[in-house]
Design a protein around this motif. Sequence first.
Motif, PDB file in Angstrom:
ATOM      1  N   GLN A  86       0.887  -1.254  -0.331  1.00 28.11           N
ATOM      2  CA  GLN A  86       0.095  -0.093   0.077  1.00 28.11           C
ATOM      3  C   GLN A  86       0.931   1.258   0.005  1.00 28.11           C
ATOM      4  O   GLN A  86       1.857   1.266   0.579  1.00 28.11           O
ATOM      5  N   THR A  87       0.441   2.282  -0.727  1.00 28.38           N
ATOM      6  CA  THR A  87       1.163   3.444  -0.963  1.00 28.38           C
ATOM      7  C   THR A  87       0.253   4.648  -0.690  1.00 28.38           C
ATOM      8  O   THR A  87      -0.892   4.616  -0.814  1.00 28.38           O
ATOM      9  N   ILE A  88       0.936   5.878  -0.234  1.00 31.16           N
ATOM     10  CA  ILE A  88       0.030   6.893  -0.098  1.00 31.16           C
ATOM     11  C   ILE A  88      -0.430   7.716  -1.386  1.00 31.16           C
ATOM     12  O   ILE A  88      -1.060   8.632  -1.196  1.00 31.16           O
ATOM     13  N   ARG A  89       0.318   7.412  -2.299  1.00 30.91           N
ATOM     14  CA  ARG A  89       0.077   8.067  -3.707  1.00 30.91           C
ATOM     15  C   ARG A  89      -1.588   8.122  -4.071  1.00 30.91           C
ATOM     16  O   ARG A  89      -1.849   9.412  -4.277  1.00 30.91           O
ATOM     17  N   PRO A  90      -2.171   7.226  -4.225  1.00 31.29           N
ATOM     18  CA  PRO A  90      -3.593   7.483  -4.404  1.00 31.29           C
ATOM     19  C   PRO A  90      -4.343   8.158  -3.519  1.00 31.29           C
ATOM     20  O   PRO A  90      -5.173   8.926  -4.213  1.00 31.29           O
ATOM     21  N   TRP A  91      -3.991   8.382  -2.361  1.00 28.11           N
ATOM     22  CA  TRP A  91      -4.756   9.172  -1.300  1.00 28.11           C
ATOM     23  C   TRP A  91      -4.254  10.477  -1.729  1.00 28.11           C
ATOM     24  O   TRP A  91      -5.123  11.671  -1.828  1.00 28.11           O
ATOM     25  N   VAL A  92      -3.042  11.067  -2.031  1.00 31.01           N
ATOM     26  CA  VAL A  92      -2.582  12.301  -2.435  1.00 31.01           C
ATOM     27  C   VAL A  92      -3.419  12.779  -3.830  1.00 31.01           C
ATOM     28  O   VAL A  92      -3.851  13.730  -3.854  1.00 31.01           O
ATOM     29  N   VAL A  93      -3.477  11.771  -4.654  1.00 30.66           N
ATOM     30  CA  VAL A  93      -4.234  12.069  -5.629  1.00 30.66           C
ATOM     31  C   VAL A  93      -5.748  12.599  -5.651  1.00 30.66           C
ATOM     32  O   VAL A  93      -6.235  13.291  -6.136  1.00 30.66           O
ATOM     33  N   ALA A 119     -16.141  14.280   3.355  1.00 27.54           N
ATOM     34  CA  ALA A 119     -16.730  13.169   4.023  1.00 27.54           C
ATOM     35  C   ALA A 119     -16.669  11.896   3.327  1.00 27.54           C
ATOM     36  O   ALA A 119     -16.302  10.753   4.043  1.00 27.54           O
ATOM     37  N   MET A 120     -16.579  11.661   2.045  1.00 25.99           N
ATOM     38  CA  MET A 120     -16.395  10.396   1.302  1.00 25.99           C
ATOM     39  C   MET A 120     -14.921  10.026   1.484  1.00 25.99           C
ATOM     40  O   MET A 120     -14.806   8.884   2.085  1.00 25.99           O
ATOM     41  N   LEU A 121     -13.879  10.960   1.542  1.00 22.36           N
ATOM     42  CA  LEU A 121     -12.715  10.426   1.944  1.00 22.36           C
ATOM     43  C   LEU A 121     -12.482   9.972   3.108  1.00 22.36           C
ATOM     44  O   LEU A 121     -11.721   8.858   3.540  1.00 22.36           O
ATOM     45  N   ALA A 122     -12.980  10.644   4.411  1.00 24.80           N
ATOM     46  CA  ALA A 122     -12.963  10.335   5.538  1.00 24.80           C
ATOM     47  C   ALA A 122     -13.492   8.843   5.721  1.00 24.80           C
ATOM     48  O   ALA A 122     -12.927   8.090   6.360  1.00 24.80           O
ATOM     49  N   VAL A 123     -14.642   8.451   5.080  1.00 24.04           N
ATOM     50  CA  VAL A 123     -15.201   7.230   5.093  1.00 24.04           C
ATOM     51  C   VAL A 123     -14.116   6.028   4.432  1.00 24.04           C
ATOM     52  O   VAL A 123     -13.940   4.886   5.246  1.00 24.04           O
ATOM     53  N   TRP A 124     -13.686   6.473   3.625  1.00 28.94           N
ATOM     54  CA  TRP A 124     -12.649   5.519   2.586  1.00 28.94           C
ATOM     55  C   TRP A 124     -11.727   5.410   3.843  1.00 28.94           C
ATOM     56  O   TRP A 124     -11.035   4.349   4.075  1.00 28.94           O
ATOM     57  N   LEU A 125     -11.188   6.600   4.450  1.00 32.67           N
ATOM     58  CA  LEU A 125      -9.919   6.241   5.197  1.00 32.67           C
ATOM     59  C   LEU A 125     -10.341   5.450   6.490  1.00 32.67           C
ATOM     60  O   LEU A 125      -9.398   4.457   6.994  1.00 32.67           O
ATOM     61  N   PHE A 126     -11.491   5.525   7.130  1.00 29.76           N
ATOM     62  CA  PHE A 126     -11.988   4.564   8.263  1.00 29.76           C
ATOM     63  C   PHE A 126     -12.119   3.250   7.820  1.00 29.76           C
ATOM     64  O   PHE A 126     -11.646   2.500   8.571  1.00 29.76           O
ATOM     65  N   ARG A 127     -12.374   2.960   6.776  1.00 27.27           N
ATOM     66  CA  ARG A 127     -12.681   1.602   6.185  1.00 27.27           C
ATOM     67  C   ARG A 127     -11.438   1.012   5.758  1.00 27.27           C
ATOM     68  O   ARG A 127     -11.282  -0.250   5.896  1.00 27.27           O
ATOM     69  N   HIS A 128     -10.415   1.760   5.067  1.00 31.38           N
ATOM     70  CA  HIS A 128      -9.277   0.937   4.576  1.00 31.38           C
ATOM     71  C   HIS A 128      -8.179   1.122   5.278  1.00 31.38           C
ATOM     72  O   HIS A 128      -7.092   0.520   4.448  1.00 31.38           O
ATOM     73  N   SER A 157      -5.714   1.684   8.706  1.00 25.76           N
ATOM     74  CA  SER A 157      -5.647   1.331  10.371  1.00 25.76           C
ATOM     75  C   SER A 157      -5.468   2.695  11.159  1.00 25.76           C
ATOM     76  O   SER A 157      -4.972   3.695  10.321  1.00 25.76           O
ATOM     77  N   ILE A 158      -5.921   2.919  12.240  1.00 22.94           N
ATOM     78  CA  ILE A 158      -5.888   3.990  13.060  1.00 22.94           C
ATOM     79  C   ILE A 158      -4.394   4.611  12.953  1.00 22.94           C
ATOM     80  O   ILE A 158      -4.364   5.661  13.014  1.00 22.94           O
ATOM     81  N   ARG A 159      -3.520   3.758  13.138  1.00 22.01           N
ATOM     82  CA  ARG A 159      -2.154   4.330  13.442  1.00 22.01           C
ATOM     83  C   ARG A 159      -1.553   5.040  12.082  1.00 22.01           C
ATOM     84  O   ARG A 159      -0.787   5.649  12.015  1.00 22.01           O
ATOM     85  N   GLU A 160      -2.448   4.472  10.928  1.00 20.77           N
ATOM     86  CA  GLU A 160      -1.866   5.342   9.711  1.00 20.77           C
ATOM     87  C   GLU A 160      -2.758   6.613   9.371  1.00 20.77           C
ATOM     88  O   GLU A 160      -2.405   7.189   8.462  1.00 20.77           O
ATOM     89  N   TRP A 161      -3.640   6.953  10.253  1.00 20.57           N
ATOM     90  CA  TRP A 161      -4.380   8.000   9.851  1.00 20.57           C
ATOM     91  C   TRP A 161      -3.867   9.094   9.974  1.00 20.57           C
ATOM     92  O   TRP A 161      -3.910  10.222   8.826  1.00 20.57           O
ATOM     93  N   PRO A 162      -2.774   9.673  10.850  1.00 21.95           N
ATOM     94  CA  PRO A 162      -2.242  10.983  11.046  1.00 21.95           C
ATOM     95  C   PRO A 162      -1.419  11.026   9.849  1.00 21.95           C
ATOM     96  O   PRO A 162      -1.589  12.510   9.337  1.00 21.95           O
TER      97      PRO A 162
END
Length: 350
Positions: free
Chosen positions: A88-95, A116-125, A127-132
């Motif tokens: 998993q990379t953070i690149r798709p999230w940045v895009v 709000a849609m991005l927040a739901v995606w982050l919550f689902r996909h 882990s909490i430690r990756e959120w920051p």
Amino acid sequence: MNSAVSDFILSSTAVITVLAAAYLLFLSFGHIGMTPIWRLAALAAFCLVPLFPQLEIVTFRIWEGGLASFFSALLLYCVTRPEQPGPQTIRPWVVSSLVGSFLFFLNPAAGLAGFAMLAVWLFRHRSIREWPRYIAAGAVVLAVVLAPWTIRNYEAFGRFIPLRSNMGMELALANHPGAVSNRDQKTVMLERLREIHPQESQRAFDTMQAMGGERIYADKLGAEAKAWIAAHPTQFAALSLRHVVQFYFPPEWQWNIYVNFPTRTMKLKLMLVYLFSALGLLGALFGLLRWRGPYFYPAIMVLVPAVTYAVVQPVLRYHYLIHGITIFMAIEFVRRIVGWVLSRSRPAAQ
């Protein structure tokens, strides 16, 4: 200066943007799991039923609605696209954050739904430690996108304004004593526009200039509107509910603010728009409460913008932000109803 060539280029660009948004919705609902034949039916309904040609060909040469619809569809495409196998990379999230930030810049109501849609995606996909780090990356992207406009506004107004400076005027257009009267709403709207909107009235423009410019003028109107809201909370609540209904089911006068369409054509448009909106809302609510899964994402894009538009006076181009998505959600709702009916009509296996 207007010219046939410039008009053609602007109109063509607006139409291409709208069609591109429709195609992205077609792809996005494929990611979600909607079958090809039903997606084609939704795409055909969007492309072949001319409900908003004035917006798509003329209005969106100037206003942001077509481009905002495109970025909404692009963000939905990004969020629903299956993740590629491998690390998993953070690149798709940045895009996705970049698309969401541009959407927020173009239209804050749709942008809030996008985040709000991005927040739901982050919550689902993730882990909490990756959120920051994901949240930090999204915040940096948003800041970079808004920085040029914010700097421009500071240079022009001497104040921190990351988005638009006219919210006070929009609030005042929607919330005032005349808005709660029993008079014709189109007449009330036109009178209010001519009373306070600098683009609609020379007197309002002269008042704005005498006060020191648009920011001071909008702030004053906003303060007056907030004072009226604080003094009339029940009426404000009733107006907000009316605005939500108008956002999803735009009344006839919104088509006819400056022009008058033939009555027979207007009735047919209203019937079709209301049908798509009603079924699309049902699809969004079912997506939110029962289907869940990936249908949660388009449901957010349909439902969240109404929260923002509840406090201002919706116009037709605001509804267009959800027009394409509601058609796809409406067709999906019909597909599920048809499937349910067919399953109930089959004889039980012996």
